[in-house]
Design a protein around this motif. Structure first.
Motif, PDB file in Angstrom:
ATOM      1  N   ALA A  51       0.821  -1.211   0.000  1.00 39.43           N
ATOM      2  CA  ALA A  51       0.000   0.000   0.000  1.00 39.43           C
ATOM      3  C   ALA A  51       0.856   1.264   0.000  1.00 39.43           C
ATOM      4  N   LEU A  52       2.160   1.116   0.242  1.00 39.18           N
ATOM      5  CA  LEU A  52       3.048   2.281   0.320  1.00 39.18           C
ATOM      6  C   LEU A  52       3.719   2.575  -1.011  1.00 39.18           C
ATOM      7  N   THR A  53       4.042   3.855  -1.176  1.00 39.70           N
ATOM      8  CA  THR A  53       4.856   4.269  -2.312  1.00 39.70           C
ATOM      9  C   THR A  53       6.286   4.485  -1.829  1.00 39.70           C
ATOM     10  N   ARG A  54       7.196   4.547  -2.769  1.00 42.07           N
ATOM     11  CA  ARG A  54       8.581   4.834  -2.415  1.00 42.07           C
ATOM     12  C   ARG A  54       8.680   6.196  -1.722  1.00 42.07           C
ATOM     13  N   ALA A  55       7.915   7.171  -2.179  1.00 42.55           N
ATOM     14  CA  ALA A  55       7.940   8.507  -1.568  1.00 42.55           C
ATOM     15  C   ALA A  55       7.530   8.444  -0.101  1.00 42.55           C
ATOM     16  N   GLN A  56       6.533   7.642   0.217  1.00 44.78           N
ATOM     17  CA  GLN A  56       6.099   7.505   1.605  1.00 44.78           C
ATOM     18  C   GLN A  56       7.180   6.865   2.465  1.00 44.78           C
ATOM     19  N   VAL A  57       7.868   5.885   1.915  1.00 44.11           N
ATOM     20  CA  VAL A  57       8.945   5.232   2.669  1.00 44.11           C
ATOM     21  C   VAL A  57      10.093   6.218   2.903  1.00 44.11           C
ATOM     22  N   TYR A  58      10.462   6.958   1.863  1.00 45.36           N
ATOM     23  CA  TYR A  58      11.522   7.949   2.026  1.00 45.36           C
ATOM     24  C   TYR A  58      11.131   9.006   3.058  1.00 45.36           C
ATOM     25  N   GLU A  59       9.877   9.415   3.050  1.00 39.99           N
ATOM     26  CA  GLU A  59       9.457  10.409   4.039  1.00 39.99           C
ATOM     27  C   GLU A  59       9.459   9.826   5.444  1.00 39.99           C
ATOM     28  N   ALA A  60       9.092   8.567   5.590  1.00 35.02           N
ATOM     29  CA  ALA A  60       9.175   7.922   6.904  1.00 35.02           C
ATOM     30  C   ALA A  60      10.611   7.945   7.404  1.00 35.02           C
ATOM     31  N   MET A  61      11.567   7.722   6.512  1.00 31.63           N
ATOM     32  CA  MET A  61      12.977   7.757   6.899  1.00 31.63           C
ATOM     33  C   MET A  61      13.412   9.177   7.248  1.00 31.63           C
ATOM     34  N   ALA A  62      12.894  10.170   6.540  1.00 26.77           N
ATOM     35  CA  ALA A  62      13.196  11.567   6.871  1.00 26.77           C
ATOM     36  C   ALA A  62      12.618  11.916   8.240  1.00 26.77           C
ATOM     37  N   TYR A  63      11.403  11.445   8.499  1.00 30.08           N
ATOM     38  CA  TYR A  63      10.789  11.665   9.810  1.00 30.08           C
ATOM     39  C   TYR A  63      11.655  11.035  10.892  1.00 30.08           C
ATOM     40  N   TYR A  64      12.146   9.844  10.624  1.00 30.78           N
ATOM     41  CA  TYR A  64      13.029   9.160  11.567  1.00 30.78           C
ATOM     42  C   TYR A  64      14.270   9.995  11.861  1.00 30.78           C
ATOM     43  N   GLU A  65      14.885  10.536  10.842  1.00 27.05           N
ATOM     44  CA  GLU A  65      16.086  11.355  11.047  1.00 27.05           C
ATOM     45  C   GLU A  65      15.784  12.568  11.925  1.00 27.05           C
ATOM     46  N   ASP A  66      14.599  13.119  11.789  1.00 26.60           N
ATOM     47  CA  ASP A  66      14.214  14.287  12.590  1.00 26.60           C
ATOM     48  C   ASP A  66      13.749  13.923  13.998  1.00 26.60           C
ATOM     49  N   ASN A  67      13.418  12.654  14.222  1.00 26.04           N
ATOM     50  CA  ASN A  67      12.845  12.210  15.500  1.00 26.04           C
ATOM     51  C   ASN A  67      13.473  10.896  15.953  1.00 26.04           C
ATOM     52  N   LYS A  68      14.764  10.772  15.746  1.00 22.95           N
ATOM     53  CA  LYS A  68      15.482   9.508  15.937  1.00 22.95           C
ATOM     54  C   LYS A  68      15.306   8.905  17.325  1.00 22.95           C
ATOM     55  N   SER A  69      15.451   9.679  18.371  1.00 21.11           N
ATOM     56  CA  SER A  69      15.381   9.107  19.720  1.00 21.11           C
ATOM     57  C   SER A  69      13.989   8.549  20.024  1.00 21.11           C
ATOM     58  N   ASP A  70      12.949   9.234  19.592  1.00 21.03           N
ATOM     59  CA  ASP A  70      11.582   8.748  19.828  1.00 21.03           C
ATOM     60  C   ASP A  70      11.310   7.455  19.063  1.00 21.03           C
ATOM     61  N   ILE A  71      11.719   7.410  17.807  1.00 18.39           N
ATOM     62  CA  ILE A  71      11.467   6.226  16.986  1.00 18.39           C
ATOM     63  C   ILE A  71      12.326   5.055  17.454  1.00 18.39           C
ATOM     64  N   ASP A  72      13.576   5.322  17.823  1.00 30.53           N
ATOM     65  CA  ASP A  72      14.430   4.247  18.341  1.00 30.53           C
ATOM     66  C   ASP A  72      13.816   3.607  19.579  1.00 30.53           C
ATOM     67  N   LEU A  73      13.202   4.407  20.428  1.00 28.89           N
ATOM     68  CA  LEU A  73      12.542   3.883  21.624  1.00 28.89           C
ATOM     69  C   LEU A  73      11.363   2.981  21.246  1.00 28.89           C
ATOM     70  N   LEU A  74      10.571   3.398  20.272  1.00 31.12           N
ATOM     71  CA  LEU A  74       9.442   2.576  19.826  1.00 31.12           C
ATOM     72  C   LEU A  74       9.913   1.255  19.233  1.00 31.12           C
TER      73      LEU A  74
END
Length: 84
Positions: A51-74
């Motif tokens: 159901a995902l596009t490549r753009a959505q996956v890339y944006e999820a990774m960008a979100y991760y870079e901006d919120n690394k500590s929160d996502i790493d905890l999850l």
């Protein structure tokens, strides 16, 4: 303070415990990031979540870079739960 905006990432109370997801899905950012951190490339993630596009996956990774500590905890919590 700079506030980032994301086209595909949102948070909805009651959906995936309010954690960041891809808009219009129940796929959490930390699910995508977990696959990538375990060696999956972008195309493999899209195959895992058709159901995902490549753009959505890339944006999820960008979100991760901006919120690394929160996502790493999850991700750590998810890994601990799956080990039980």
């Amino acid at each position: 303070m700079l506030t980032e905006t994301y086209r595909y990432v949102t948070q909805t109370p009651g959906v995936r415990s309010g954690h960041p997801i891809i808009s219009g899905t129940r796929i959490a950012v930390h699910d995508i990031v977990g696959l990538v951190l375990n060696g999956a490339d972008i195309d493999a993630v899209v195959r895992s979540f058709p159901a995902l596009t490549r753009a959505q996956v890339y944006e999820a990774m960008a979100y991760y870079e901006d919120n690394k500590s929160d996502i790493d905890l999850l991700i750590a919590r998810q890994m601990a739960e799956s080990a039980e």
